[in-house]
Scaffold this motif. Structure first.
Motif, PDB file in Angstrom:
ATOM      1  N   LYS A  72       0.833  -1.202   0.000  1.00 49.39           N
ATOM      2  CA  LYS A  72       0.000   0.000   0.000  1.00 49.39           C
ATOM      3  C   LYS A  72       0.866   1.250   0.000  1.00 49.39           C
ATOM      4  O   LYS A  72       0.514   2.271  -0.618  1.00 49.39           O
ATOM      5  CB  LYS A  72      -0.930   0.010   1.206  1.00 49.39           C
TER       6      LYS A  72
ATOM      7  N   PRO B 160      -4.454  -2.822   4.852  1.00 48.50           N
ATOM      8  CA  PRO B 160      -5.459  -3.829   4.462  1.00 48.50           C
ATOM      9  C   PRO B 160      -5.664  -4.959   5.461  1.00 48.50           C
ATOM     10  O   PRO B 160      -6.773  -5.456   5.615  1.00 48.50           O
ATOM     11  CB  PRO B 160      -4.906  -4.378   3.138  1.00 48.50           C
TER      12      PRO B 160
ATOM     13  N   LYS C 200     -12.337 -13.827   6.352  1.00 51.78           N
ATOM     14  CA  LYS C 200     -11.959 -12.420   6.202  1.00 51.78           C
ATOM     15  C   LYS C 200     -10.565 -12.255   5.607  1.00 51.78           C
ATOM     16  O   LYS C 200     -10.351 -11.439   4.704  1.00 51.78           O
ATOM     17  CB  LYS C 200     -12.023 -11.717   7.553  1.00 51.78           C
TER      18      LYS C 200
ATOM     19  N   GLU D 122     -10.462 -13.232   1.907  1.00 51.16           N
ATOM     20  CA  GLU D 122     -11.024 -12.195   1.042  1.00 51.16           C
ATOM     21  C   GLU D 122     -10.034 -11.039   0.868  1.00 51.16           C
ATOM     22  O   GLU D 122      -9.850 -10.518  -0.241  1.00 51.16           O
ATOM     23  CB  GLU D 122     -12.334 -11.674   1.640  1.00 51.16           C
ATOM     24  N   ALA D 123      -9.376 -10.652   1.978  1.00 48.10           N
ATOM     25  CA  ALA D 123      -8.414  -9.554   1.903  1.00 48.10           C
ATOM     26  C   ALA D 123      -7.221  -9.926   1.040  1.00 48.10           C
ATOM     27  O   ALA D 123      -6.739  -9.113   0.228  1.00 48.10           O
ATOM     28  CB  ALA D 123      -7.953  -9.179   3.306  1.00 48.10           C
TER      29      ALA D 123
ATOM     30  N   GLU E 145      -7.104 -12.078  -1.403  1.00 49.99           N
ATOM     31  CA  GLU E 145      -7.510 -12.149  -2.807  1.00 49.99           C
ATOM     32  C   GLU E 145      -7.546 -10.747  -3.409  1.00 49.99           C
ATOM     33  O   GLU E 145      -7.095 -10.529  -4.536  1.00 49.99           O
ATOM     34  CB  GLU E 145      -8.879 -12.810  -2.922  1.00 49.99           C
ATOM     35  N   THR E 146      -8.052  -9.802  -2.633  1.00 51.39           N
ATOM     36  CA  THR E 146      -8.104  -8.415  -3.081  1.00 51.39           C
ATOM     37  C   THR E 146      -6.707  -7.860  -3.311  1.00 51.39           C
ATOM     38  O   THR E 146      -6.465  -7.086  -4.246  1.00 51.39           O
ATOM     39  CB  THR E 146      -8.835  -7.540  -2.046  1.00 51.39           C
ATOM     40  N   LEU E 147      -5.764  -8.284  -2.442  1.00 48.63           N
ATOM     41  CA  LEU E 147      -4.382  -7.804  -2.539  1.00 48.63           C
ATOM     42  C   LEU E 147      -3.595  -8.496  -3.654  1.00 48.63           C
ATOM     43  O   LEU E 147      -2.481  -8.085  -3.976  1.00 48.63           O
ATOM     44  CB  LEU E 147      -3.665  -8.032  -1.206  1.00 48.63           C
ATOM     45  N   GLY E 148      -4.162  -9.558  -4.221  1.00 47.90           N
ATOM     46  CA  GLY E 148      -3.489 -10.231  -5.321  1.00 47.90           C
ATOM     47  C   GLY E 148      -2.572 -11.364  -4.928  1.00 47.90           C
ATOM     48  O   GLY E 148      -1.795 -11.857  -5.750  1.00 47.90           O
TER      49      GLY E 148
END
Length: 323
Positions: free
Chosen positions: A177, A245, A310, A313-314, A316-319
């Motif tokens: 980030k 994140p 949780k 999901e985080a 996956e969002t971060l790649g």
């Protein structure tokens, strides 16, 4: 044989059978065999200290032949793999920490399913995971680390107690980030990472094993990866404060293989609650900057499932991809 002799003999045989059956029940009552508690980290860390307190408690107060054995490496997944394959008879148990159960399964294929292959017995402690440097480090605060890393791509070296564990992933997510490049140095345990830090081989460590060094004044905390402030250090930023994140603390507890009988879960639940009232437990908590927190099996199981969802999901969002 007359009727009275027959009744007497029959009664004696019945009583003998009852006593024999009772003897078998007593002989088989848990725990009738030695118990091994597997620790997924090298000796010397916070999880190790608390595991030994539990083993010592049942050994001295309940006369249980309990021993702690160490299975570090592979992102702390070796011990869980052995526990998952163990017979559900309570002779093989293990230390729970967040990484091998709710983080690493999203990153690599493992010989166990965290939602199906374990019995989550009870939680007994919580430790804020900290990002820290040597006391004499030129890096005085978290903002200073970020600035240095931006000005010197790849030169800031840091390590943690478990590769691709909760602490590792949380910091990687924070650095992504911030848009900075750093050098991650892998270690098999918190004590190894701290030794490298004190020897000047790396600039920082992210782990929950800082308690003794903090008390000795050899390290300085710069940030916490979780949501909760550390007692006595209200100005220390958390990853939640910083808007990163992933924010997570270290929970420690006891697990066993799936389908562990209710009486075994109850036995260890009682032992955990007893241990948490002892001076030995309080001393261990203080030494590693931990706090007591209790969860029974049902709450523990729900906590694992929720964190698994949780964090997955985080990530996956971060790649982050499973390899």
């Amino acid at each position: 044989m007359d009727r009275r002799q027959f009744i007497s003999t029959t009664a004696w045989l019945g009583a003998s059978a009852l006593l024999a059956g009772s003897g078998r029940a007593v002989a088989q009552a848990y725990p009738s065999k030695p118990v091994t508690i597997l620790c997924p980290f090298a000796a010397g860390g916070g999880g190790d200290a608390l595991t030994r307190v539990l083993a010592d408690h049942v050994r001295t107060k309940r006369s249980v032949a309990a021993a702690v054995e160490y299975r570090p490496g592979a992102g702390a997944t070796i011990a869980p793999g052995q526990i998952a394959r163990a017979a559900p008879d309570g002779t093989t148990l293990g230390l729970y920490s967040i990484s091998p159960f709710v983080v690493v399964p999203h990153l690599q294929r493992l010989p166990y399913d965290p939602l199906k292959d374990f019995t989550y017995i009870g939680i007994y402690a919580y430790i804020p995971i900290a990002f820290y440097v040597k006391t004499d480090s030129a890096h005085k605060d978290w903002a200073g680390v970020i600035k240095y890393a931006k000005d010197n791509p790849g030169k800031f070296r840091w390590g943690t107690s478990g590769v691709r564990g909760a602490a590792h992933i949380a910091v990687e997510a924070a650095f992504r980030k911030e848009g900075i490049q750093t050098t991650f140095v892998p270690f098999t345990g918190g004590s190894e990472a701290i030794t490298a830090l004190l020897g000047g081989h790396i600039e920082a460590v992210i782990s929950a094993d800082y308690g003794p060094q903090l008390s000795a004044g050899t390290v300085r905390l710069l940030a916490l990866t979780g949501t909760e402030k550390l007692a006595g250090q209200p100005s220390l930023p958390t990853f939640k404060d910083l808007g990163y994140p992933l924010s997570t603390e270290a929970l420690y507890g006891l697990i066993g293989p799936a389908k562990l009988p209710a009486e075994i879960v109850s036995y260890w639940d009682g032992a955990i609650r007893e241990m948490m009232k002892t001076d030995e437990f309080a001393t261990a908590l203080k030494a590693i900057s931990a706090s007591p927190v209790y969860m029974n099996s049902a709450d523990f199981t729900a906590n694992v499932a929720e964190n698994y969802r949780k964090i997955g999901e985080a990530m996956e969002t971060l790649g982050f991809k499973k390899s």
